[in-house]
Design an enzyme around this catalytic site. Structure first.
Site, PDB file in Angstrom:
ATOM      1  N   GLU A 289      -5.206   6.446  -6.454  1.00 35.20           N
ATOM      2  CA  GLU A 289      -5.662   5.343  -5.600  1.00 35.20           C
ATOM      3  C   GLU A 289      -7.134   5.050  -5.887  1.00 35.20           C
ATOM      4  O   GLU A 289      -8.015   5.855  -5.551  1.00 35.20           O
ATOM      5  CB  GLU A 289      -5.477   5.684  -4.119  1.00 35.20           C
ATOM      6  N   LYS A 396       6.319  20.945   7.659  1.00 37.64           N
ATOM      7  CA  LYS A 396       6.556  19.702   6.921  1.00 37.64           C
ATOM      8  C   LYS A 396       7.194  18.617   7.778  1.00 37.64           C
ATOM      9  O   LYS A 396       7.938  17.772   7.275  1.00 37.64           O
ATOM     10  CB  LYS A 396       7.416  19.984   5.683  1.00 37.64           C
ATOM     11  N   ASP A 472       0.944  22.930  -1.410  1.00 39.33           N
ATOM     12  CA  ASP A 472       2.245  22.295  -1.239  1.00 39.33           C
ATOM     13  C   ASP A 472       2.028  20.870  -0.730  1.00 39.33           C
ATOM     14  O   ASP A 472       1.610  20.682   0.413  1.00 39.33           O
ATOM     15  CB  ASP A 472       3.089  23.082  -0.234  1.00 39.33           C
ATOM     16  N   HIS A 569     -12.572  -2.660  -2.512  1.00 42.06           N
ATOM     17  CA  HIS A 569     -11.367  -2.445  -3.307  1.00 42.06           C
ATOM     18  C   HIS A 569     -11.311  -3.398  -4.496  1.00 42.06           C
ATOM     19  O   HIS A 569     -10.816  -3.033  -5.566  1.00 42.06           O
ATOM     20  CB  HIS A 569     -10.118  -2.600  -2.431  1.00 42.06           C
TER      21      HIS A 569
END
Length: 582
Positions: A289, A396, A472, A569
């Site tokens: 990104e 998670k 993870d 951006h």
């Protein structure tokens, strides 16, 4: 005719013995009716056609005629007699195998039939049996032919693919281009060339996940890429997927990934220095990104320009596992009181917490939970383990239990940004930042019903650091729980803090053992296990994650307050267009 009601009353008056006798008598009578008075007068018609008659009982005349004629004429007469004869009363037995019937029901021969049978030979008996079989076969009608349907194949299945909707995949797929065979599944393939090994995999003679066991990890990836190219029917699709020796596949095998065909390179940016607890730290971030690293760098710069930089502390440190147990009754479940237990009827959810040192600790706490359950069974014999993870851990998944009680490392970090730095570095004002944070992160998130999401983009920074340091990535869900608070101090400066109750990180195990990820941990100064204080390196990583998250929050909220988000951006997230003039 006797009414049925009278018959019913008569049967009811019979004893069991009398009733059984009546049933047997009825059965014998039925057999006499079907087989005739002699029991088997008509039986030779089916068993031995030469002994048959036309119902007039003239057996002697037929026997004398058949004995004087030759074998060929006898066969002709037998066929004619079979066509002219009257069907016996038990003709239904023609559907039963005659050979078997002949063994079960013996033929009673009279004097005439005895003289006839004495003239027969063994060859004639064999022929008679064959003729009888032909007669039975002629009874069954021929099967009707099936209409062939046009086969519609959506896509041909791969040779090594599991059975799919194509019926052809149920049969063994044959190819004309492969000639490689493997006589023994345990036969060594290391001396074979890569192309032949790939053909064996395509033929399903070798499982693709076994290549590392039978070859070295680097060669296994090369062969598997050949197989993948064949399955994808393209020789160029994997060209831009690196496989070079920069990734040590021997470290990947058995630890990080299965059925490896390469690796995905992620750009890694470096943020820093960021002053954290009086130390300058550098933070690697792996992301695709654009503008993320640049924005976090601006926030880190603003924090470091303060008087003391960022201050962070571990509030809690413990990984959790919550097995689901079921007791004999709800009352028995209510007696589990000496540990943190959540009761739902007979179900008991124990949320066990343990200190895992420098490991993230999921395997560790799972093994310990099994021992706890064994101990509880001694106190509660009716206890049954339903699932080692009962989803109250919670791993998670977004859950209030992590937000309230924490999981992994619970961290709080704060900093004071001078108003001059807010103006010059962040290009906005303190009141504007405070109002933006209030209306966006607090009120806006509350109206959205957010759970642990009272922040601008904490998961952006958390995920980028997780990818770079071998954590993870899926645990980004709970690790990104964060509430960002801002206030204007008496001096007009900006106070900012981030509270993150469930950062799940480790510096040993998992992806941290890979060279690139280990290098990123080394950049932070927390690679491997701490030699002096267990858990110190993992705690430092959690502090860095929280401080970097605060830097990202500070920069993004400043861009929103100054309405420069789109402009930033467009500058950092767009490639310049090359134009040529003629």
């Amino acid at each position: 005719m006797m009414p049925s009601s009278v018959i019913t009353q008569y049967i009811d008056q019979l004893s069991s013995t009398q009733l059984y006798t009546a049933i047997v008598a009825f059965t014998v009578g039925l057999c006499v009716i079907l087989l005739g008075p002699a029991g088997d007068q008509n039986l030779p018609l089916m068993l031995s056609p030469r002994n048959g008659n036309n119902g007039n009982g003239n057996n002697a005349d037929n026997a004398a005629a058949m004995a004087s004629e030759n074998e060929e004429k006898q066969t002709t007469n037998k066929q004619k007699l079979n066509q002219q004869q009257q069907e016996p009363k038990w003709y239904l037995f023609k559907y039963i195998n005659v050979d078997i019937l002949g063994q079960v029901v013996p033929t009673r021969n009279n004097s005439n039939s005895s003289s006839s049978s004495s003239s027969n030979t063994n060859n004639e008996q064999e022929q008679e049996k064959e003729e009888s079989k032909k007669t039975l076969k002629s009874v069954s009608p021929p099967p009707s032919p099936l209409k062939k349907k046009n086969k519609v194949v959506l896509h041909p299945p791969a040779a090594s693919a599991p059975v799919c909707s194509d019926p052809a995949s149920f049969s063994t797929t044959t190819t004309t281009t492969t000639t490689t065979t493997l006589n023994n599944k345990k036969e060594s393939i290391s001396e074979m060339n890569n192309e032949d090994i790939a053909q064996l995999v395509l033929q399903n003679q070798i499982k693709d996940h076994e290549l590392e066991k039978r070859l070295d990890p680097f060669r296994a990836v090369t062969v598997r890429r050949m197989v993948a190219s064949a399955k994808l029917d393209s020789s160029t699709v994997l060209q831009n997927l690196p496989q070079g020796p920069s990734l040590d596949y021997s470290k990947v095998y058995g630890a990080n990934c299965e059925i490896v065909i390469g690796y995905v390179p992620l750009p890694v940016g470096l943020v820093g220095p960021l002053t954290l607890n009086g130390e300058s730290v550098y933070i690697p971030m792996a992301t695709t990104e654009g503008c993320l690293v640049a924005s976090t760098q601006r926030g880190a710069k603003a924090i470091s320009q303060g008087l003391v930089g960022a201050q962070a502390q571990i509030v809690k440190d413990g990984i959790t596992r919550a097995p689901c147990l079921i007791m004999g009754s709800a009352m028995e479940a209510a007696n589990v009181k000496e540990c943190t237990a959540t009761i739902a009827g007979k179900n008991v959810y124990l949320r066990l917490v343990c200190f895992a040192g420098d490991a993230m600790g999921m395997n560790m706490v799972s093994k310990g939970s099994l021992k706890v359950i064994e101990t509880l069974k001694e106190e509660f014999p009716t206890l049954k383990l339903v699932a080692l993870s009962g989803n109250m851990c919670t791993d998670k998944k977004a859950a209030a239990t992590n937000w309230l009680y924490g999981r992994g490392k619970s961290v709080v970090v704060e900093a004071i940004i001078p108003k001059q730095v807010v103006s010059t570095t962040l290009k906005t004002t303190v009141p504007a930042l405070v109002q933006t944070n209030l209306n966006k992160n607090l009120i806006g998130s509350a109206m959205a019903g957010a759970m642990g999401g009272f922040n601008a983009h904490a998961s952006n920074i958390v995920t980028a650091i997780f990818l770079a340091t071998g954590q993870d990535p899926a645990q980004n869900v709970e690790s990104s729980n964060c509430i960002t608070l801002m206030e204007e101090t008496i001096d007009g400066d900006l106070w900012i803090s981030c509270t993150m109750p469930s950062i799940e990180v480790g510096t040993v195990g998992g992806g941290t053992s890979l060279p690139a990820q280990g290098a990123c941990l080394e950049m932070i100064g927390c690679k491997g296990g701490s030699k002096h204080e267990p858990g110190k390196n993992a705690q430092k990583l959690a502090l860095v994650v929280a401080a970097a998250t605060m830097a990202g929050e500070l920069s993004l909220l400043s861009a929103l307050a100054a309405n420069t988000l789109v402009q930033a951006h467009m500058t950092h997230n767009r490639k310049p267009t090359n134009t040529t003039t003629k």
